[in-house]
Design a protein around this motif. Structure first.
Motif, PDB file in Angstrom:
ATOM      1  N   LEU A 149       0.838  -1.199   0.000  1.00  0.00           N
ATOM      2  CA  LEU A 149       0.000   0.000   0.000  1.00  0.00           C
ATOM      3  C   LEU A 149       0.875   1.252   0.000  1.00  0.00           C
ATOM      4  CD1 LEU A 149      -2.613  -1.128   2.660  1.00  0.00           C
ATOM      5  CD2 LEU A 149      -3.001  -0.933   0.201  1.00  0.00           C
ATOM      6  N   GLN A 150       0.519   2.211  -0.889  1.00  0.00           N
ATOM      7  CA  GLN A 150       1.238   3.483  -0.939  1.00  0.00           C
ATOM      8  C   GLN A 150       0.333   4.661  -0.598  1.00  0.00           C
ATOM      9  OE1 GLN A 150       3.555   4.058  -4.500  1.00  0.00           O
ATOM     10  NE2 GLN A 150       4.193   1.904  -4.572  1.00  0.00           N
ATOM     11  N   LYS A 151      -0.899   4.568  -1.051  1.00  0.00           N
ATOM     12  CA  LYS A 151      -1.874   5.607  -0.730  1.00  0.00           C
ATOM     13  C   LYS A 151      -3.233   4.952  -0.554  1.00  0.00           C
ATOM     14  CE  LYS A 151       0.209   9.680  -2.895  1.00  0.00           C
ATOM     15  NZ  LYS A 151      -0.019  10.798  -3.838  1.00  0.00           N
ATOM     16  N   MET A 152      -4.155   5.678   0.045  1.00  0.00           N
ATOM     17  CA  MET A 152      -5.517   5.178   0.214  1.00  0.00           C
ATOM     18  C   MET A 152      -6.456   6.365   0.330  1.00  0.00           C
ATOM     19  SD  MET A 152      -5.403   3.978   4.214  1.00  0.00           S
ATOM     20  CE  MET A 152      -6.951   3.143   4.011  1.00  0.00           C
ATOM     21  N   PRO A 153      -7.756   6.166   0.055  1.00  0.00           N
ATOM     22  CA  PRO A 153      -8.720   7.262   0.201  1.00  0.00           C
ATOM     23  C   PRO A 153      -8.955   7.572   1.688  1.00  0.00           C
ATOM     24  CG  PRO A 153      -9.846   5.227  -0.396  1.00  0.00           C
ATOM     25  CD  PRO A 153      -8.382   4.933  -0.456  1.00  0.00           C
ATOM     26  N   VAL A 154      -8.260   8.573   2.172  1.00  0.00           N
ATOM     27  CA  VAL A 154      -8.297   8.872   3.604  1.00  0.00           C
ATOM     28  C   VAL A 154      -9.699   9.269   4.042  1.00  0.00           C
ATOM     29  CG1 VAL A 154      -7.302  10.283   5.430  1.00  0.00           C
ATOM     30  CG2 VAL A 154      -5.894   9.564   3.504  1.00  0.00           C
ATOM     31  N   TYR A 155     -10.403  10.021   3.239  1.00  0.00           N
ATOM     32  CA  TYR A 155     -11.752  10.448   3.606  1.00  0.00           C
ATOM     33  C   TYR A 155     -12.684   9.247   3.740  1.00  0.00           C
ATOM     34  CZ  TYR A 155     -12.877   9.717  -1.317  1.00  0.00           C
ATOM     35  OH  TYR A 155     -13.067   9.148  -2.556  1.00  0.00           O
ATOM     36  N   ALA A 156     -12.498   8.242   2.848  1.00  0.00           N
ATOM     37  CA  ALA A 156     -13.327   7.041   2.924  1.00  0.00           C
ATOM     38  C   ALA A 156     -13.033   6.261   4.203  1.00  0.00           C
ATOM     39  CB  ALA A 156     -13.085   6.162   1.704  1.00  0.00           C
ATOM     40  N   LEU A 157     -11.759   6.193   4.571  1.00  0.00           N
ATOM     41  CA  LEU A 157     -11.387   5.530   5.823  1.00  0.00           C
ATOM     42  C   LEU A 157     -11.986   6.256   7.010  1.00  0.00           C
ATOM     43  CD1 LEU A 157      -9.753   3.399   7.359  1.00  0.00           C
ATOM     44  CD2 LEU A 157      -7.785   4.941   7.250  1.00  0.00           C
ATOM     45  N   ASP A 158     -11.957   7.572   6.965  1.00  0.00           N
ATOM     46  CA  ASP A 158     -12.529   8.371   8.054  1.00  0.00           C
ATOM     47  C   ASP A 158     -14.027   8.114   8.172  1.00  0.00           C
ATOM     48  OD1 ASP A 158     -12.887  10.180  10.071  1.00  0.00           O
ATOM     49  OD2 ASP A 158     -12.730  11.949   8.795  1.00  0.00           O
ATOM     50  N   ASN A 159     -14.728   8.100   7.053  1.00  0.00           N
ATOM     51  CA  ASN A 159     -16.176   7.870   7.084  1.00  0.00           C
ATOM     52  C   ASN A 159     -16.503   6.462   7.582  1.00  0.00           C
ATOM     53  OD1 ASN A 159     -16.637  10.420   6.061  1.00  0.00           O
ATOM     54  ND2 ASN A 159     -16.666   9.732   3.926  1.00  0.00           N
ATOM     55  N   ALA A 160     -15.722   5.472   7.134  1.00  0.00           N
ATOM     56  CA  ALA A 160     -15.989   4.092   7.524  1.00  0.00           C
ATOM     57  C   ALA A 160     -15.783   3.904   9.029  1.00  0.00           C
ATOM     58  CB  ALA A 160     -15.086   3.143   6.744  1.00  0.00           C
ATOM     59  N   LEU A 161     -14.695   4.418   9.555  1.00  0.00           N
ATOM     60  CA  LEU A 161     -14.424   4.257  10.992  1.00  0.00           C
ATOM     61  C   LEU A 161     -15.388   5.069  11.838  1.00  0.00           C
ATOM     62  CD1 LEU A 161     -10.515   4.311  11.019  1.00  0.00           C
ATOM     63  CD2 LEU A 161     -12.045   2.337  11.105  1.00  0.00           C
ATOM     64  N   ASP A 162     -15.828   6.200  11.306  1.00  0.00           N
ATOM     65  CA  ASP A 162     -16.750   7.049  12.061  1.00  0.00           C
ATOM     66  C   ASP A 162     -18.146   6.419  12.137  1.00  0.00           C
ATOM     67  OD1 ASP A 162     -17.194   9.540  13.476  1.00  0.00           O
ATOM     68  OD2 ASP A 162     -18.488  10.079  11.786  1.00  0.00           O
ATOM     69  N   ASP A 163     -18.537   5.700  11.082  1.00  0.00           N
ATOM     70  CA  ASP A 163     -19.879   5.094  11.034  1.00  0.00           C
ATOM     71  C   ASP A 163     -19.913   3.652  11.529  1.00  0.00           C
ATOM     72  OD1 ASP A 163     -20.746   7.459   9.940  1.00  0.00           O
ATOM     73  OD2 ASP A 163     -20.564   6.754   7.861  1.00  0.00           O
ATOM     74  N   ASN A 164     -18.759   3.119  11.860  1.00  0.00           N
ATOM     75  CA  ASN A 164     -18.680   1.690  12.220  1.00  0.00           C
ATOM     76  C   ASN A 164     -18.466   1.529  13.726  1.00  0.00           C
ATOM     77  OD1 ASN A 164     -18.250  -1.028  12.460  1.00  0.00           O
ATOM     78  ND2 ASN A 164     -16.559  -1.132  11.002  1.00  0.00           N
ATOM     79  N   PRO A 165     -19.514   1.191  14.474  1.00  0.00           N
ATOM     80  CA  PRO A 165     -19.341   1.019  15.924  1.00  0.00           C
ATOM     81  C   PRO A 165     -18.620  -0.267  16.288  1.00  0.00           C
ATOM     82  CG  PRO A 165     -21.585   0.474  15.284  1.00  0.00           C
ATOM     83  CD  PRO A 165     -20.904   0.973  14.048  1.00  0.00           C
ATOM     84  N   ASN A 166     -18.493  -1.190  15.312  1.00  0.00           N
ATOM     85  CA  ASN A 166     -17.851  -2.472  15.592  1.00  0.00           C
ATOM     86  C   ASN A 166     -16.340  -2.449  15.400  1.00  0.00           C
ATOM     87  OD1 ASN A 166     -20.439  -3.692  15.971  1.00  0.00           O
ATOM     88  ND2 ASN A 166     -20.646  -3.864  13.752  1.00  0.00           N
ATOM     89  N   ALA A 167     -15.828  -1.438  14.700  1.00  0.00           N
ATOM     90  CA  ALA A 167     -14.397  -1.397  14.389  1.00  0.00           C
ATOM     91  C   ALA A 167     -13.575  -1.422  15.674  1.00  0.00           C
ATOM     92  CB  ALA A 167     -14.075  -0.139  13.578  1.00  0.00           C
ATOM     93  N   ASN A 168     -12.683  -2.418  15.737  1.00  0.00           N
ATOM     94  CA  ASN A 168     -11.861  -2.585  16.935  1.00  0.00           C
ATOM     95  C   ASN A 168     -10.373  -2.520  16.644  1.00  0.00           C
ATOM     96  OD1 ASN A 168     -10.389  -4.875  18.841  1.00  0.00           O
ATOM     97  ND2 ASN A 168     -11.856  -3.598  19.964  1.00  0.00           N
ATOM     98  N   LEU A 169      -9.981  -2.947  15.434  1.00  0.00           N
ATOM     99  CA  LEU A 169      -8.548  -2.982  15.141  1.00  0.00           C
ATOM    100  C   LEU A 169      -8.317  -2.872  13.639  1.00  0.00           C
ATOM    101  CD1 LEU A 169      -5.757  -3.355  16.448  1.00  0.00           C
ATOM    102  CD2 LEU A 169      -5.976  -5.805  16.070  1.00  0.00           C
ATOM    103  N   LEU A 170      -7.446  -1.921  13.268  1.00  0.00           N
ATOM    104  CA  LEU A 170      -7.020  -1.740  11.887  1.00  0.00           C
ATOM    105  C   LEU A 170      -5.505  -1.570  11.896  1.00  0.00           C
ATOM    106  CD1 LEU A 170      -7.558  -1.285   8.870  1.00  0.00           C
ATOM    107  CD2 LEU A 170      -7.910   1.143   9.372  1.00  0.00           C
TER     108      LEU A 170
END
Length: 490
Positions: free
Chosen positions: A361-382
């Protein structure tokens, strides 16, 4: 009249005799049946323990007078012996009577080990053995060659292990009761004689992570009379029925072996939901040279390991419905270059664990990651460390903000590094420690700025003027000579 009456009297008296004889025979038959029902044998030769007939138990055995000195007592007409806390007075009993004993009950066996070879040697014709409420932990040896012993009851002891061959040479054995002990596992089904009937195993702290699948085999499992009552006590399957656990394990193995994608994978059940009894599976396909994620995984799979393979994309997490309920995905040390395809997908907003360490991995859609983690109450580890992140001015600063914002989820943030240009060749720095000045400078920057050059010239002139002023002052004071420029002034 007299001639007709006499024969009637004789008839009645002659009829009474057979009636009385029948009653006597009935009484004798009932007495015989009662005698046979109290006997220690039945018509087919099967032994019925006197211990079970009278529901004798070793509960409160310490209250018996013999318990104070560890003695034994013969009782009944059936050759039975009860021992309380020891067999100290056994030598005092005539050897001839001891050798005829058919039932032995040990209440409070005084030692932690029981050696059938030596401890049962005085009782060659024993048919029933009971050991209850004892400190017994193990059998030193397997039972020796025995031809009369039919019933073994070992209960309420600390017996924690038993060998599969322990009872193999007890040829007449019919019943073994091992309930209420400390047994945790059996390496396999017990090797038992041909005409064995019933084995009791419930009420032990069984560890169902061990292999008890043999309970499902009819010829082996059906002899366990209480197999429906066996409860697991290990942490993983606590309070679940052993047969339920083993059924799920067998079903999972069959399902995994029937699909080519998973034949070399390891499929295990890691949990059973208490109320619904739904099994949850873990699939481990690590280090198998996979070039893509499996197209099929069993239903109820929640965790999958795909580490150390050649996988290049994560598209199945978005498009393949079999991954919809997989919440933990391990993809360390693969060749994944992008996870952009996960943006806006169901899985990315419901995952619990995603590990992508050691990929490309070199780059990723940071805004998409932010939205996913913000809307995901189950996220525990990335986990994202070990990737060759390329830090540019815009991406790096935003990425750094995300790492700091979700530091409790992205727990390896302190190990995430990136490559960036700093005047000369590429440098690698910790993303959390990098500054805007480090990554937002132009790629080609001169070593000396024009303003810096101007400031240097002005500083030099100031020094020169001050030096000339000091020189002129010295000569004027000592020689009275004024600077020539003063002389030229009008």
């Amino acid at each position: 009249m007299p001639t007709t009456t006499a024969p009637m009297v004789v008839e009645s008296s002659s009829a009474a005799a057979p009636t009385l004889s029948f009653e006597l025979r009935l009484l004798l038959l009932m007495a015989l049946l009662a005698l046979l029902s109290g006997s220690v044998r039945v018509a087919n030769g099967e032994y019925i323990s006197h211990h079970y007939q009278h529901n004798f138990t070793c509960v409160d055995w310490k209250r018996a007078p013999e318990a104070a000195v560890g003695n034994c007592t013969r009782y009944g007409r059936y050759g039975a012996l009860r021992c309380y806390g020891g067999i100290n007075n056994l030598p005092a009993i005539p050897e001839q009577k001891v050798r005829r004993l058919e039932e032995i009950v040990f209440c409070g066996w005084p030692e932690r080990a029981f050696n059938p070879l030596t401890d049962l040697q005085p009782f060659p014709k024993i048919r029933s053995l009971t050991i209850e409420y004892s400190e017994l932990r193990e059998f030193v040896l397997d039972f020796p060659e025995m031809f009369y012993l039919q019933s073994i009851n070992i209960s309420w002891t600390n017996l924690s292990q038993i060998n599969a061959r322990t009872f193999k040479r007890v040829h007449a054995l019919r019943v073994v009761d091992l309930r209420w002990n400390k047994l945790v596992q059996l390496d396999g089904p017990l090797l038992l004689p041909r005409y064995f009937e019933k084995l009791y195993l419930a009420e032990n702290p069984w560890n169902c992570t061990r292999n008890f699948k043999w309970l499902l085999i009819p010829e082996k499992g059906e002899m366990v009379a209480d197999r429906d009552e066996i409860i697991c006590t290990d942490k993983k399957y606590k309070e679940r029925h052993m047969l339920t656990v083993m059924n799920y394990k067998v079903m999972l193995r069959t399902e995994c072996q029937s699909h080519a994608d998973l034949q070399n994978c390891t499929c295990t059940m890691h949990h059973i939901i208490p109320k619904t009894h739904i099994p949850l599976y873990t699939i481990n396909c690590s280090n198998l040279q996979f070039h893509a994620m499996p197209n099929y995984i069993p239903a109820n799979t929640t965790t999958i390991y795909l580490n150390d393979n050649q996988i290049t994309d994560v598209l199945p997490l978005r498009n393949n419905p079999t991954y919809r309920h997989v919440v933990d995905v391990h993809l360390d040390n693969n060749r994944i270059e992008s996870i952009d395809v996960l943006e806006g997908g169901y899985w990315f907003e419901h995952f619990r664990l995603l590990s992508l360490r050691g990929n490309e991995l070199q780059k990723m859609p940071v805004y998409a990651l932010d939205n996913a983690l913000d809307d995901n109450p189950n996220a525990n580890l990335l986990l994202l460390s070990g990737n060759p992140w390329q830090c540019t001015c815009i991406f790096t600063m935003r990425f750094r903000e995300i790492l700091m914002k979700y530091i409790e989820i992205m727990r390896d943030a302190g190990n995430i590094t990136c490559n960036y240009k700093h005047i000369s060749p590429l440098r690698r720095a910790n993303v959390l420690a990098i500054t805007r000045e480090d990554v937002c400078k132009p790629e080609e920057e001169p070593k000396i700025y024009p303003l810096d050059l101007l400031n240097g010239v002005l500083a030099f002139l100031i020094v020169l003027i001050l030096s000339k002023l000091a020189y002129d002052y010295y000569h004027y004071k000592n020689y009275g000579r004024v600077p020539w420029i003063v002389m030229k002034l009008p």
